[in-house]
Structure formats: C-alpha cells, structure tokens
Design a protein around this motif. Structure first.
Motif: not given
Length: 353
Positions: A220-226, A228-231
């Motif tokens: 889902c989108e929230s997983e994609s964002i996470m 991308k943003e979690n190094n």
C-alpha cells in the motif's frame, strides 16, 4: 553417540525414521533445531498456513539428502521439534474470532455489532503475544545449548520471537526478507501482531540495523512511503528487478547489489509467496510474479560466499492443498533443506564449494 548414528544411517537408502527429511537425529544430536509454529490467527485472506509445518514434515522424506556443493550436508543433523498441538488448537479457536471480526470490518463495521466486536483486537493481541513469547522461549532454550535455530510457520507473524531471541546475542544485524508483501503495516486490521506487520514489528528490535526486502510487489501507499523514508529499509521491488533483467542485467549482478546492502550478520525471513505462485498455489495471499526457487537459493548462496554470516532463518506461509496434494509441502521441504544447509555452511558447520 552422534558418530554411531551417522555410521548406522544410509543416506542413499529408504529411511524408517520419522524425523524431518527422514534423518535419524534428535534434539541432542542435531546441530540445527527447527521450531514448528502452526499458527494463522490474523490471516486476512485464505487460511491454511497453520498446516505448513505438518505438510513440510510429511513431504520431507522425498527430498534427496545429497548436495553437490556441500559434502555430507546431512551429517550436520537437523531436527524438527514436535508440532505443538496446543498452539495449533489455540490458533484454530482464535482464528474463528479474528475471522468474524475481519468480516465485520469488511462489511462496514456496523454499529449494531460494535459491542460484540469491540474487545476482539485486545483478545487477539494478547494471544498472539503469548505465541511470540512461546517461540522466544523455545529459541532461547536451544540457542543456550549451542544449537542453530530456525523456524517454520505458520503465518508471517510467527518468527518475531525468534528474531528477539537472536537479537540478544548480537549487537547489530540485518534482515533479508524474501516476500511478495512489504509487511510494513502498523497493526493491520487492528491486530498488533498481524502477519502483515512483521517487518514493522521487527524494526522495533534495536539491534536490527537494516531491512533488505526482495521481491515486493503487493503493497500500500503508506508502506511505500515508510520504505522510502526509513533509512534502515532498502527495497528491491519485483517490478524493478524484472525491468533490469529484461534490459539485460544478469541475476548475478542483481544479487551482488542485494548482498552489498546487507550488514555482516544476516537473519533471513522467507515468505513462500515471494516465489512464483506455481510453486506455492495454496499459500494464503498468492501474488502473480515472483521468483523461481533456484533464483533465491542462488541469492542465499551468494550471501554465504560473500563471507556474511547467516544467524538464523524462517520459512513461513507454506499451506497444504487439498487431500493428496503435496506440492506446496514438497517445494517447502526442498527449500527448507537447502536453507538449512546454507545456514550450516555460513556457520562453519559445513563446507560450501
């Protein structure tokens, strides 16, 4: 005693032993202990994965023990603990409760039934926490005896306790996740220990410095964002891998890229749905795309050959088919045997060519 067991066992013959792969070892003589966890309480699509350990065990005698690149691999000794009936019974009982709750959510959370379902998430979270604690205690027990430990699920929520037990012996390590799903959802369907939340929950373990996901293609989108943003997260999406291969990039080079992202110590979690569904048609959430079995085994072999150490692994979401259909169990058993041997080679118990 182990020496005598090895001398009296014919790896080329028909085994009368009832253990995993027909091997003659027990928990004292085996170097590797496999914890079976017949659990699927939070499964959100198709049930059946609680039968995974039994399906793999029953299919395992069909696996030939010879490995051309690991001499006498079977001599390391692999032993699967007895499948815990109490865990299976609890899973079955609470699966009904969770399933009814999920149906209520999917039907719009009707106010008329709110009182009936409002307490369900807490009940499910409690019983799942107890399952995690049981896995943790089993893993800790055998690790303290100097054993290598792996796990066979059950759904993908099951290895969290093993990850926690392993974390106590390591300052820093990474996870290599083979999966169709990102599993980064936060308490999916209000279940803290959902099968869809294992990667998110694993990242709460402070010793985990890196999560490298491979084959992700349903998220889902929230997983994609996470991601991308979690190094700490690096994701090799299935579509990107396929595009690289279509443009001529060799699988060996892609594997090198994956291995380069991993720290020196690696825990491997394999959801069978990371593979092409033809290899796991009965898994709970099959997704088109994915890998051939040999592709992933080649990747794991590259991890070992790189000098990075495998410190544990799990295989989850194998689900048996209808009566007489051993295909999923057969594939799962072959994957489990090879993974066990590569784990042993990484730990210096076996020699890999």
């Amino acid at each position: 005693m182990k020496h005598q067991i090895i001398e009296n066992f014919d790896p080329n013959g028909v085994s009368a032993h009832q253990g995993i792969f027909g091997l003659p070892f027990d928990e004292e003589t085996a170097e590797l202990i496999i914890i079976p966890v017949p659990w699927e309480v939070t499964v959100s699509y198709t049930a059946g994965t609680a039968g995974g350990p039994k399906a793999i065990l029953e299919a395992s005698p069909q696996v030939d023990l010879f490995q051309s690149d690991i001499k006498d691999a079977w001599k390391m000794g692999i032993h699967m603990l007895p499948i815990p009936e109490n865990i299976a019974e609890k899973s079955s009982d609470y699966r009904v409760l969770a399933s009814n709750y999920i149906n209520w959510l999917e039907n719009g959370s009707q106010e008329i039934d709110r009182e009936r379902f409002v307490a369900v998430p807490d009940l499910i979270n409690k019983v799942c926490s107890e399952m995690n604690d049981w896995v943790y205690e089993q893993a800790k027990k055998y690790r303290e005896k100097g054993k290598l430990v792996a796990l066979v699920g059950g759904d993908h929520s099951t290895p969290l306790g093993l990850m926690k037990a392993i974390s106590e012996g390591h300052n820093s390590f990474g996870i290599l996740q083979i999966d169709a799903h990102a599993d980064l959802r936060i308490a999916f369907e209000n279940f803290k220990y959902s099968h869809a939340s294992i990667a998110f929950n694993a990242l709460k373990i402070p010793q985990i410095s890196k999560l490298v996901q491979v084959g992700i293609r349903d998220y889902c989108e929230s997983e994609s964002i996470m991601a991308k943003e979690n190094n700490r997260i690096v994701t090799f999406y299935d579509s990107d891998i396929k595009e690289d291969m279509y443009e001529g990039k060799a699988w060996k080079i892609i594997c090198d890229d994956i291995v380069e992202e991993l720290p020196n110590e690696v825990y491997i979690t394999i959801d069978i749905d990371g593979f092409d569904p033809k290899l796991c048609p009965n898994t709970g959430t099959p997704v088109s795309g994915g890998f051939e079995l040999e592709q992933i085994l080649f990747l794991i072999k590259q991890v070992v050959k790189s000098g990075k150490k495998i410190i544990g692994f799990d295989l989850v979401e194998v689900a048996p088919g209808s009566a007489g259909d051993e295909w999923d169990g057969n594939v799962g058993a072959r994957l489990l045997y090879r993974m066990s041997n590569l784990y042993g080679a990484s730990q210096g118990k076996l020699n890999l060519k």
